[in-house]
Design an enzyme around this catalytic site. Structure first.
Site, mmCIF file in Angstrom:
data_model
loop_
_atom_site.group_PDB
_atom_site.id
_atom_site.type_symbol
_atom_site.label_atom_id
_atom_site.label_comp_id
_atom_site.label_asym_id
_atom_site.label_seq_id
_atom_site.Cartn_x
_atom_site.Cartn_y
_atom_site.Cartn_z
ATOM 1 N N PRO A 2 -53.046 101.358 -23.671
ATOM 2 C CG PRO A 2 -53.256 103.650 -23.382
ATOM 3 C CD PRO A 2 -52.302 102.523 -23.188
ATOM 4 C CD GLU A 3 -55.809 96.354 -26.689
ATOM 5 O OE1 GLU A 3 -56.500 95.923 -27.630
ATOM 6 O OE2 GLU A 3 -55.589 95.678 -25.664
#
Length: 286
Positions: A2-3
Site C-alpha cells: 500500500p502507498e
C-alpha cells in the site's frame, strides 16, 4: 505494498468508525502480528485495555492510532496484505485474522487486523510532543501534507547524486510515494525514471510535485489501487484506480499520449513502466 492513497483511505475509515471509542479488550491471535512490540502479545493486549482511541493519523505510508490519555500510539504496518477491518461482533472470523479489538460501547462493531502473509503488524510506541511515533521520526512529510516544503525538497534533489525515481521512493526525502505512483507521476511529467536529480530545475521539480499530488488525489478519489483482494478499506471494499493507470502495468499497450508501446524494465527488484518516446532516457548518469 500500500502507498499513500491506500493508507489514507484506511485512515479515513478508521477516523469515522473507530476514533474516540474506548477499548474494552484486545486479543492477539498470532504472535507474529505484534512482533514489533518487543514486550510481547500479552503486554500489547493489556496496555490497550481501557484506553480511548484518538483521531487516526498518517505520515506517508505509516498509520497510527493515538491513545488519547497517554503519550503512546498504536502503529499499524500493513505490509503487503494487512487489512484493518471494522466488522460486526457476530461476523465470522476471517481466515487470517491476527488481532481483534473490542470496544466498550453498544455500537456492535470491532476492529480486526487481518494479514494473510503476516508481513504487517501492530505495535505500541512512545510519541513525540507533536504526536509522531518515535520509530518513524526519520520519515519525511508527504506531498499532501500542508507543511511539506517544496523548496527544501528541490534543494535536496539537487544535492543528491541519484536518479529521480530513487529519490521519489526515498522516505527520508518524501514519504508515501511507492513504485506505482512514482511511475504514474513520472509519465505525467514526461521524465525518465533514470533522470539524474541534479539536472532538475526548480520549475521542473515544481511540475513533478504537482503531478505527484494530482495522481495521489485521483487515486484517493477512486479509493486507492487494488490489483487483488488483499488491499481493501475498513469495510472490505477494493479501490478502483487501477482502471485508469497511465503507466504502471501497461507494458506493450499504447501510450495514452503518443500511442507508442509502453515498456517495462527491471528496476531495484521491481519494475519501471515508461513510454520510450515521451520519457526519453537521459544522456548522462549521476
Amino acid at each position: 505494498m500500500p502507498e499513500l492513497p491506500e493508507v489514507e483511505v484506511v485512515r479515513r475509515g478508521l477516523a469515522r468508525w473507530v476514533a474516540h471509542r474506548t477499548v474494552a479488550d484486545a486479543e492477539v491471535l498470532h504472535p507474529r502480528a505484534v512482533r514489533r512490540h518487543v514486550a510481547g502479545p500479552d503486554d500489547f493486549a493489556h496496555r490497550l485495555e481501557g484506553h480511548r482511541i484518538g483521531t487516526p493519523s498518517r505520515r506517508g505510508k505509516y498509520l497510527w492510532l493515538p491513545l488519547e490519555d497517554t503519550d503512546q500510539a498504536v502503529l499499524a504496518h500493513l505490509g503487503m496484505s494487512g487489512q484493518l477491518l471494522v466488522q460486526p461482533h457476530e461476523a465470522p472470523a476471517e481466515k487470517h485474522l491476527r488481532i481483534r479489538v473490542r470496544f466498550a460501547d453498544a455500537l456492535g462493531t470491532e476492529l480486526r487486523f487481518v494479514d494473510q502473509r503476516t508481513f504487517g503488524g501492530l505495535s505500541l510506541h512512545e510519541t513525540s510532543p507533536d504526536g509522531l511515533p518515535d520509530v518513524i521520526a526519520h520519515i519525511a512529510r508527504d506531498p499532501l501534507d500542508p507543511l511539506f516544503d517544496d523548496e527544501a525538497f528541490h534543494l535536496a534533489l539537487r544535492r543528491k547524486r541519484t536518479t529521480i525515481k530513487r529519490a521519489l521512493l526515498d522516505q527520508s526525502l518524501i514519504s508515501g510515494v511507492g513504485n506505482i505512483y512514482a511511475d504514474e507521476a513520472l509519465w505525467r511529467a514526461r521524465l525518465h525514471y533514470e533522470r539524474p536529480t541534479a539536472t532538475l530545475t526548480r520549475p521542473r521539480t515544481t511540475e513533478l510535485l504537482g503531478h505527484v499530488r494530482d495522481v495521489m488525489n485521483a487515486a484517493l478519489a477512486a479509493g486507492g489501487t487494488s490489483f487483488d483482494s488483499l488491499y481493501v478499506n475498513v469495510n472490505g471494499e477494493s479501490g478502483y484506480f487501477d482502471r485508469t493507470l497511465d503507466a504502471y502495468g501497461r507494458e506493450g499497450m499504447p501510450c495514452r499520449r503518443c500511442a507508442t508501446p509502453m515498456r517495462r524494465r527491471p528496476w531495484m527488484n521491481r519494475s519501471s513502466y515508461f513510454c520510450p518516446k515521451c520519457q526519453r532516457p537521459p544522456r548522462i548518469t549521476p
